[in-house]
Scaffold this active site. Structure first.
Site, short mmCIF file in Angstrom:
data_model
loop_
_atom_site.label_atom_id
_atom_site.label_comp_id
_atom_site.label_asym_id
_atom_site.label_seq_id
_atom_site.Cartn_x
_atom_site.Cartn_y
_atom_site.Cartn_z
N SER A 73 25.59 9.08 17.29
CA SER A 73 25.80 7.93 18.18
C SER A 73 25.14 6.69 17.63
CB SER A 73 25.15 8.17 19.55
OG SER A 73 25.49 9.39 20.08
N HIS A 75 32.96 9.19 15.44
CA HIS A 75 32.18 9.09 16.67
C HIS A 75 33.09 9.20 17.89
CE1 HIS A 75 29.43 6.64 19.51
NE2 HIS A 75 29.16 7.93 19.58
N GLU A 127 35.40 6.11 16.94
CA GLU A 127 35.01 5.15 15.92
C GLU A 127 34.96 5.88 14.57
OE1 GLU A 127 32.23 2.06 18.48
OE2 GLU A 127 31.32 3.88 17.72
N1 LIG Z 1 26.22 13.54 24.66
C1 LIG Z 1 26.91 12.43 24.44
O1 LIG Z 1 27.33 11.74 25.40
C2 LIG Z 1 27.24 12.01 23.03
C3 LIG Z 1 28.29 11.10 22.82
C4 LIG Z 1 28.64 10.75 21.51
C5 LIG Z 1 27.91 11.28 20.45
N2 LIG Z 1 26.87 12.14 20.70
C6 LIG Z 1 26.16 12.68 19.53
O2 LIG Z 1 26.65 14.00 19.30
C7 LIG Z 1 25.61 14.82 18.76
C8 LIG Z 1 25.44 16.03 19.64
O3 LIG Z 1 25.14 15.64 20.95
P1 LIG Z 1 25.31 16.62 22.19
O4 LIG Z 1 25.11 15.79 23.40
O5 LIG Z 1 26.55 17.43 22.04
O6 LIG Z 1 24.04 17.57 21.96
P2 LIG Z 1 23.76 19.01 22.60
O7 LIG Z 1 22.28 19.10 22.73
O8 LIG Z 1 24.60 19.26 23.81
O9 LIG Z 1 24.24 20.04 21.47
C9 LIG Z 1 23.65 20.12 20.20
C10 LIG Z 1 23.88 21.51 19.65
O10 LIG Z 1 23.50 21.51 18.27
C11 LIG Z 1 22.85 22.75 17.98
N3 LIG Z 1 22.04 22.53 16.78
C12 LIG Z 1 20.87 21.86 16.68
N4 LIG Z 1 20.47 21.84 15.37
C13 LIG Z 1 21.42 22.50 14.67
C14 LIG Z 1 21.60 22.79 13.29
N5 LIG Z 1 20.71 22.40 12.38
N6 LIG Z 1 22.69 23.49 12.92
C15 LIG Z 1 23.59 23.90 13.84
N7 LIG Z 1 23.49 23.64 15.16
C16 LIG Z 1 22.41 22.95 15.57
C17 LIG Z 1 22.07 23.06 19.24
O11 LIG Z 1 21.76 24.44 19.32
C18 LIG Z 1 23.07 22.61 20.33
O12 LIG Z 1 23.92 23.66 20.72
C19 LIG Z 1 24.39 13.91 18.66
O13 LIG Z 1 24.33 13.37 17.37
C20 LIG Z 1 24.66 12.83 19.69
O14 LIG Z 1 24.01 11.61 19.39
C21 LIG Z 1 26.53 12.53 21.94
#
Ligand SMILES: NC(=O)c1ccc[n+]([C@@H]2O[C@H](COP(=O)([O-])OP(=O)(O)OC[C@H]3O[C@@H](n4cnc5c(N)ncnc54)[C@H](O)[C@@H]3O)[C@@H](O)[C@H]2O)c1
Length: 319
Positions: free
Chosen positions: A123, A144, A156
């Protein structure tokens, strides 16, 4: 615009909120999809959760039962990172930490072929920094997606300093083939949406901090007069105050502490007290069962009374 062939396997690494949504999008588009998560068992749980969502789409008649069954057969949880070796695209959605993402892509690069597209769903981190240490950085791109990924059309497509134009074009074409509305942009802090959204949150919080109006009133104004689907307070309660604050910090730091992106002290206190929004039960609002939602203050100001009668002495106020 070239898109990946539908027969090409797509991998999603990190199967939390975003990973599941992105995997569902690629799966419904027609790709074989591999899921990998660092926590054992989580990829299997994610596959089950995606399966349940596909069931709901069938119930709503947005997907046929035959397409659901075919999609489920294409969805494979992977036990090891090495199971992703034949993928043509890997989308990473692990936690938002530069060192974790860099290490993951370093490991992935040793497994997949040199023409496999590597994409991050970050993000707020620099795409250039995440892919900077790669042996073949030209195939690294930001993809993104927004939450919830199956519903929100915008993606994006972020080109880092080293991203090859044809790789960005392939990522863009693939997102479009998946039914999304991609937009190409360069790797500037917050990209487009998260940069423009910062002042939206910051000014709403500043109104509150200046005692200009309470959250319910500001949200009602943004919704009903501004045409926004949600106000800044309710939206950050949905996103998570911790997640929203960390994106603000990242953009603020990346712009060398430009005051336009200064984080909010009131939001800091929420995070410190564990009031993270809906996920913790309280944020700007109380989301616990039975809690009453405060109404916006829409009544006009009351005229001041002509006089006030004080009953009793002034107490400690006298000296
Ligand atoms: N939540 C949102 O609204 C949103 C929106 C757009 C982008 N993002 C981005 O997406 C990414 C994930 O966010 P999320 O909200 O889905 O997080 P989340 O915490 O729901 O999920 C992350 C997952 O990654 C796993 N993980 C952590 N380290 C790991 C590794 N080294 N190898 C494999 N798996 C691993 C964790 O076990 C978990 O299941 C982040 O970079 C976040 O900034 C989030």
């Amino acid at each position: 615009m070239t898109a990946l062939d539908l027969s090409s396997p797509v991998a999603v690494v990190g199967t939390g909120t975003m990973g599941q949504g992105i995997a569902q999008v690629a799966l419904v588009a027609g790709h074989p999809v591999r899921l990998y998560d660092a926590v054992p068992g989580r990829a299997r749980e994610a596959a089950d959760a995606i399966g349940a969502r596909l069931d709901r789409l069938v119930a709503k008649e947005r997907l046929t039962a035959a397409d659901r069954d075919a999609a489920r057969a294409r969805l494979l949880p992977a036990g090891e990172l090495s199971d992703l070796a034949d993928c043509a695209l890997v989308v990473e959605a692990v936690l938002e930490r530069l060192d974790v993402k860099q290490e993951l892509f370093g490991a992935l690069e040793k497994i997949v072929s040199d023409d496999c597209l590597l994409a991050t769903n970050t993000s707020s981190l620099s795409v250039t920094a995440i892919g900077g240490a790669l042996r073949v950085p030209g195939r690294f791109v930001g993809l993104h997606f927004f939450n919830p990924a199956p519903l929100l059309p915008l993606v994006e497509v972020v080109s880092g300093f080293a991203t090859d134009a044809d790789c960005a074009a392939r990522a863009y074409g693939t997102a479009r083939a998946w039914g999304k509305s991609p937009v190409a942009c360069a790797d500037t802090p917050g990209f487009i949406v998260n940069r423009i959204a910062r002042p939206f949150y910051a000014e709403a919080f500043a109104v509150y901090e200046a005692r200009g109006a309470d959250p319910a009133t500001v949200d009602a104004v943004l919704r009903e007069s501004g045409g926004f689907r949600m106000g800044a307070f309710e939206l950050t309660d949905l996103i998570g105050q911790d997640v929203n604050e960390s994106v603000t910090h990242s953009v603020w730091q990346s712009f060398f502490h430009d005051v336009r992106f200064t984080p909010s002290l009131a939001q800091r206190r929420l995070v410190e007290s564990g009031r993270l929004g809906r996920k913790s039960g309280r944020g700007w609002y109380d989301h616990r069962d039975g809690a009453e939602r405060p109404a916006p203050h829409t009544a006009g100001p009351e005229p001041a009374p002509a006089y006030v009668v004080a009953d009793g002495g002034p107490g400690p106020a006298s000296d």
